[in-house]
Design a protein around this motif. Sequence first.
Motif, PDB file in Angstrom:
ATOM      1  N   PRO A 109       5.584  -2.519   2.889  1.00 12.76           N
ATOM      2  CA  PRO A 109       4.773  -1.419   2.338  1.00 12.76           C
ATOM      3  C   PRO A 109       5.564  -0.123   2.274  1.00 12.76           C
ATOM      4  O   PRO A 109       6.422   0.144   3.110  1.00 12.76           O
ATOM      5  CB  PRO A 109       3.609  -1.309   3.331  1.00 12.76           C
ATOM      6  CG  PRO A 109       4.130  -1.900   4.602  1.00 12.76           C
ATOM      7  CD  PRO A 109       5.085  -2.977   4.196  1.00 12.76           C
ATOM      8  N   LYS A 110       5.280   0.675   1.252  1.00  9.99           N
ATOM      9  CA  LYS A 110       5.914   1.984   1.100  1.00  9.99           C
ATOM     10  C   LYS A 110       5.228   2.974   2.045  1.00  9.99           C
ATOM     11  O   LYS A 110       4.008   3.024   2.111  1.00  9.99           O
ATOM     12  CB  LYS A 110       5.777   2.469  -0.347  1.00  9.99           C
ATOM     13  CG  LYS A 110       6.506   1.580  -1.375  1.00  9.99           C
ATOM     14  CD  LYS A 110       8.011   1.744  -1.277  1.00  9.99           C
ATOM     15  CE  LYS A 110       8.723   1.022  -2.416  1.00  9.99           C
ATOM     16  NZ  LYS A 110       8.557  -0.436  -2.385  1.00  9.99           N
ATOM     17  N   VAL A 111       6.031   3.727   2.762  1.00 11.90           N
ATOM     18  CA  VAL A 111       5.467   4.726   3.676  1.00 11.90           C
ATOM     19  C   VAL A 111       6.090   6.092   3.411  1.00 11.90           C
ATOM     20  O   VAL A 111       7.179   6.199   2.854  1.00 11.90           O
ATOM     21  CB  VAL A 111       5.694   4.343   5.158  1.00 11.90           C
ATOM     22  CG1 VAL A 111       5.024   3.033   5.488  1.00 11.90           C
ATOM     23  CG2 VAL A 111       7.185   4.273   5.481  1.00 11.90           C
ATOM     24  N   SER A 231      -0.341  14.760  -4.945  1.00 14.02           N
ATOM     25  CA  SER A 231       1.026  14.267  -4.772  1.00 14.02           C
ATOM     26  C   SER A 231       1.996  15.025  -5.675  1.00 14.02           C
ATOM     27  O   SER A 231       3.146  15.289  -5.291  1.00 14.02           O
ATOM     28  CB  SER A 231       1.100  12.765  -5.073  1.00 14.02           C
ATOM     29  OG  SER A 231       0.863  12.509  -6.448  1.00 14.02           O
ATOM     30  N   LYS A 238       7.853   9.572  -4.439  1.00 12.99           N
ATOM     31  CA  LYS A 238       7.495   8.167  -4.230  1.00 12.99           C
ATOM     32  C   LYS A 238       6.182   7.856  -4.934  1.00 12.99           C
ATOM     33  O   LYS A 238       5.345   8.738  -5.115  1.00 12.99           O
ATOM     34  CB  LYS A 238       7.328   7.879  -2.731  1.00 12.99           C
ATOM     35  CG  LYS A 238       8.615   7.934  -1.930  1.00 12.99           C
ATOM     36  CD  LYS A 238       8.329   7.737  -0.453  1.00 12.99           C
ATOM     37  CE  LYS A 238       9.603   7.859   0.372  1.00 12.99           C
ATOM     38  NZ  LYS A 238       9.326   7.827   1.818  1.00 12.99           N
ATOM     39  N   LEU A 240       2.709   7.023  -4.950  1.00 16.25           N
ATOM     40  CA  LEU A 240       1.703   7.238  -3.899  1.00 16.25           C
ATOM     41  C   LEU A 240       0.387   6.583  -4.290  1.00 16.25           C
ATOM     42  O   LEU A 240      -0.144   6.810  -5.372  1.00 16.25           O
ATOM     43  CB  LEU A 240       1.509   8.741  -3.692  1.00 16.25           C
ATOM     44  CG  LEU A 240       0.688   9.200  -2.487  1.00 16.25           C
ATOM     45  CD1 LEU A 240       1.328   8.734  -1.193  1.00 16.25           C
ATOM     46  CD2 LEU A 240       0.561  10.715  -2.490  1.00 16.25           C
ATOM     47  N   THR A 241      -0.128   5.725  -3.404  1.00 18.80           N
ATOM     48  CA  THR A 241      -1.434   5.093  -3.611  1.00 18.80           C
ATOM     49  C   THR A 241      -2.328   5.451  -2.428  1.00 18.80           C
ATOM     50  O   THR A 241      -1.837   5.900  -1.387  1.00 18.80           O
ATOM     51  CB  THR A 241      -1.308   3.557  -3.706  1.00 18.80           C
ATOM     52  OG1 THR A 241      -0.992   3.044  -2.394  1.00 18.80           O
ATOM     53  CG2 THR A 241      -0.225   3.137  -4.685  1.00 18.80           C
ATOM     54  N   THR A 244      -1.086   4.225   0.862  1.00 17.08           N
ATOM     55  CA  THR A 244       0.170   4.712   1.422  1.00 17.08           C
ATOM     56  C   THR A 244      -0.049   5.448   2.740  1.00 17.08           C
ATOM     57  O   THR A 244       0.738   5.303   3.680  1.00 17.08           O
ATOM     58  CB  THR A 244       0.883   5.645   0.415  1.00 17.08           C
ATOM     59  OG1 THR A 244       1.030   4.967  -0.837  1.00 17.08           O
ATOM     60  CG2 THR A 244       2.260   6.033   0.927  1.00 17.08           C
ATOM     61  N   HIS A 247      -0.572   2.879   5.437  1.00 16.27           N
ATOM     62  CA  HIS A 247       0.715   2.317   5.841  1.00 16.27           C
ATOM     63  C   HIS A 247       1.486   3.306   6.717  1.00 16.27           C
ATOM     64  O   HIS A 247       2.099   2.918   7.722  1.00 16.27           O
ATOM     65  CB  HIS A 247       1.560   1.974   4.612  1.00 16.27           C
ATOM     66  CG  HIS A 247       0.980   0.900   3.748  1.00 16.27           C
ATOM     67  ND1 HIS A 247       0.329  -0.203   4.248  1.00 16.27           N
ATOM     68  CD2 HIS A 247       0.967   0.750   2.396  1.00 16.27           C
ATOM     69  CE1 HIS A 247      -0.065  -0.976   3.257  1.00 16.27           C
ATOM     70  NE2 HIS A 247       0.310  -0.430   2.129  1.00 16.27           N
ATOM     71  N   SER A 248       1.470   4.565   6.329  1.00 12.32           N
ATOM     72  CA  SER A 248       2.209   5.598   7.069  1.00 12.32           C
ATOM     73  C   SER A 248       1.628   5.779   8.468  1.00 12.32           C
ATOM     74  O   SER A 248       2.362   5.940   9.449  1.00 12.32           O
ATOM     75  CB  SER A 248       2.177   6.925   6.301  1.00 12.32           C
ATOM     76  OG  SER A 248       2.694   6.761   4.989  1.00 12.32           O
TER      77      SER A 248
END
Length: 297
Positions: A109-111, A231, A238, A240-241, A244, A247-248
């Motif tokens: 996952p993107k963080v 954002s 990045k 951003l959803t 996110t 995940h962060s």
Amino acid sequence: MKDQLKDFTHYLLVEKGLAKNTLVSYQRDLKHYIQFLENVEELKSLNDVKRINIVQFLGYLKDQNKSSKTIARHVASIRSFHQFLLRDKVTDQDPSVHLDSPQMERTLPKVLSLEEVEALLEAPNDSTPLGLRDKAMLEILYATGIRVSELIGLQIDDVHLTMGFVRCIGKGNKERIIPIGKTAINVLENYLENGRQKLRSKKHHDDSLFLNHHGKGLSRQGFWKILKGLSIEARIEKKLTPHTLRHSFATHLLENGADLRAVQEMLGHADISTTQIYTHVTKTRLKDVYSQFHPRA
């Protein structure tokens, strides 16, 4: 076949109590499946469906360049559908038995970095009621790691500021209690006192915690638009959803030594293996830091 799909949908809603979004996914997947079956000449009813027909449908999805994740979701929907048909004696056999799901490509996952989180949280204009609301939503998301569907589903009574926790209803109508810190509490208090009061509608009463400019509960689409705008304001490059920040939240907790089981409970994961993916994220980030700063990397 479409009548059986209606019965199955009713079963999922009433007996299984599935969430609306999950229900929509089942309906969408099975509509594609039934449309495919209706074009197979030798099939007169669902009882005629054989394993080869399902394999052909999955091959069709692959030809359409559907991802392994999408195909695996279709397999799960088809299995549940045929199990339901067999249980209700609509069919006398289950062609989905021993059907293999495609190997999932598990992407990390993107963080956001801590600096990016700070920039995003500072982006809303808190001199306006809507800005106070946006800031409170972001703070709650990052403070708790709840899903966006859970965020917009929060009612005023779900927030207990003196005790310092939020109550939310997750997947499968499961309740969980998540602690929130002083910063989120202060921001939420400010929103409730100076923002929400001004957003309330005099025409109708809505107990939703987060209201839109009409005084009604905010929608998922509404939150998406807000997040996209913020954002850009925060100059985050990045993708951003809404997920996110979730995940962060998990990654930053684990990076700072949080217990994996505690993070699992706060995220509402039924299986700890789902939570374990965040340990891979933290290892990857450590490698990046090492490569960037170690003189002999």
